[in-house]
Design an enzyme around this catalytic site. Structure first.
Site, short mmCIF file in Angstrom:
data_model
loop_
_atom_site.label_atom_id
_atom_site.label_comp_id
_atom_site.label_asym_id
_atom_site.label_seq_id
_atom_site.Cartn_x
_atom_site.Cartn_y
_atom_site.Cartn_z
N ASP A 131 53.92 66.85 -3.78
CA ASP A 131 53.32 65.94 -2.91
C ASP A 131 51.93 65.40 -3.01
O ASP A 131 51.11 65.24 -2.17
CB ASP A 131 53.67 66.43 -1.26
CG ASP A 131 53.44 65.19 -0.19
OD1 ASP A 131 53.57 64.00 -0.71
OD2 ASP A 131 52.91 65.62 1.05
N CYS A 188 76.56 58.32 11.94
CA CYS A 188 75.28 58.87 12.96
C CYS A 188 74.03 58.06 12.75
O CYS A 188 73.74 57.47 11.72
CB CYS A 188 74.98 60.07 12.39
SG CYS A 188 73.79 60.87 13.54
N CYS A 191 68.84 59.52 14.67
CA CYS A 191 67.28 59.61 14.05
C CYS A 191 66.93 57.90 14.40
O CYS A 191 65.57 57.95 14.78
CB CYS A 191 67.24 59.67 12.63
SG CYS A 191 68.18 58.73 11.17
N CYS A 195 63.86 57.41 17.32
CA CYS A 195 62.49 56.71 16.89
C CYS A 195 61.68 55.88 17.86
O CYS A 195 62.07 54.67 18.11
CB CYS A 195 62.52 56.18 15.59
SG CYS A 195 60.84 55.76 14.94
N CYS A 211 55.48 54.17 11.65
CA CYS A 211 55.79 55.69 11.58
C CYS A 211 54.50 56.69 12.47
O CYS A 211 53.48 56.36 12.05
CB CYS A 211 55.97 56.35 10.21
SG CYS A 211 56.35 58.21 10.28
N CYS A 239 54.96 63.93 13.16
CA CYS A 239 56.01 63.64 14.07
C CYS A 239 57.28 64.43 13.60
O CYS A 239 57.55 64.35 12.36
CB CYS A 239 56.25 62.32 14.26
SG CYS A 239 57.37 61.89 15.51
N CYS A 242 62.65 62.62 14.08
CA CYS A 242 63.90 62.30 13.50
C CYS A 242 64.58 63.37 12.78
O CYS A 242 65.60 63.26 12.44
CB CYS A 242 63.57 61.12 12.32
SG CYS A 242 62.56 61.77 11.16
N CYS A 246 68.47 65.33 14.12
CA CYS A 246 69.54 65.34 13.13
C CYS A 246 70.62 66.46 13.32
O CYS A 246 69.96 67.38 13.27
CB CYS A 246 68.80 65.35 11.66
SG CYS A 246 70.07 65.20 10.37
#
Length: 309
Positions: A131, A188, A191, A195, A211, A239, A242, A246
């Site tokens: 990342d 589904c 999520c 939000c 977001c 956050c 979501c 799940c």
């Protein structure tokens, strides 16, 4: 040593280092993903994350990052901490940031893996990423069979859900490829429905500029946009909404990495104490933490914004 033996050796070492899942894909140009990224950027879904527009060629072609790249080793590392903050009214922090910054923890493991590969295979070209470089980590993890990219754009693994970090090692060694799995999101929409800022504009597409994680971490403006008042669900850093809703995360289990445990005082702080947070306390709580990304001023900005709603 043949390809199969090399692959087994690599995977065994990854498990020894504490990674929960390992998958391998062939290093190729990501033609389909390149087109999707172009569309995503053209819609300004990256907000003020201008770095997402940089190094487009490297994002879509591992060969631009490692000469002679042949394989992408994708690995998952669990960070799930089901322990919640004691004061239910206190501003919230995403659980991935409870402990030591994952960049430090995982990069050290990647260095061990690189050293191991060099010892076993001689001089090779390889680079590890977590990342912090133009690598489409979720795409590579999906290609290597570690899960599928869900409607919230996070990778989901059938065995452990989605509370994990993704890292890669791009190498010039040919290894045995794994097979991608199916998408199991089905009908589904939990999520999307959950939000509060409606950042998931349609299944599998997230407007990053809406977001909450972007707003509390990436956005560097002195004041958060007024349109998000009463929509932040009391998040001051990151956050988890979501992911929390799940259904696949019912399979998530707590991590066993001591470095990801929170500072002893972190989960005890009350709403009042967060509101009165001093820079000294901030530095003590978040030494070598991912929360440092938003800095003291950014965290105070976020807390102030929550109090104004």
């Amino acid at each position: 040593m043949d390809i199969r033996e090399k692959t087994k050796l690599v995977k065994r070492k990854c498990f020894d280092l504490g990674f929960s899942h390992v998958g391998i894909s062939k290093s190729v140009f990501l033609e389909k993903e390149a087109k999707r990224l172009e569309v995503w950027l053209s819609n300004d879904f990256n907000g003020k994350m201008k770095y997402m527009e940089n190094h487009f060629d490297k994002r879509t072609d591992p060969g631009k990052l490692v000469d002679g790249a042949k394989s992408v080793i994708s690995i998952l590392f669990n960070y799930h901490n089901p322990t919640k903050q004691l004061d239910t009214k206190a501003p919230k922090i995403s659980q991935y940031a409870y402990g030591k910054d994952y960049h430090y923890v995982i990069k050290n493991k990647l260095k061990e893996l690189q050293l191991f590969l060099t010892q076993k295979f001689g001089e090779i070209n390889c680079r590890g990423f977590v990342d912090s470089a133009p690598v489409m980590d979720k795409v590579w993890a999906e290609k290597s069979g570690l899960g599928w990219i869900g409607k919230h754009s996070n990778l989901i693994n059938k065995e452990v859900g989605s509370y994990f970090f993704i890292a890669e090692l791009i190498v010039d060694i040919e290894l045995e490829e794994d097979i991608p799995i199916n998408d199991y999101c089905g009908t589904c929409t939990k999520c999307i429905d959950a939000c509060p800022t409606e950042a998931i504009v349609k299944p599998y597409v997230v407007d990053g500029s809406k977001c909450i994680s972007y707003l509390t971490i990436e956005l560097k403006d002195q004041i958060l946009p007024n349109e998000f008042k009463d929509k932040m669900d009391n998040w001051m850093f990151g956050c988890d909404i979501c992911q929390d809703v799940c259904p696949w995360n019912r399979f998530a289990s707590a991590h066993n990495e001591p470095q990801f445990n929170p500072h002893p005082d972190l989960l005890k702080l009350t709403k009042k104490e967060w509101n009165e947070l001093s820079e000294e306390t901030y530095q003590n709580l978040f030494r070598k933490s991912a929360v440092k990304r938003t800095k003291f001023s950014g965290l105070k900005r976020n807390i102030t914004f929550l109090n104004s709603t």
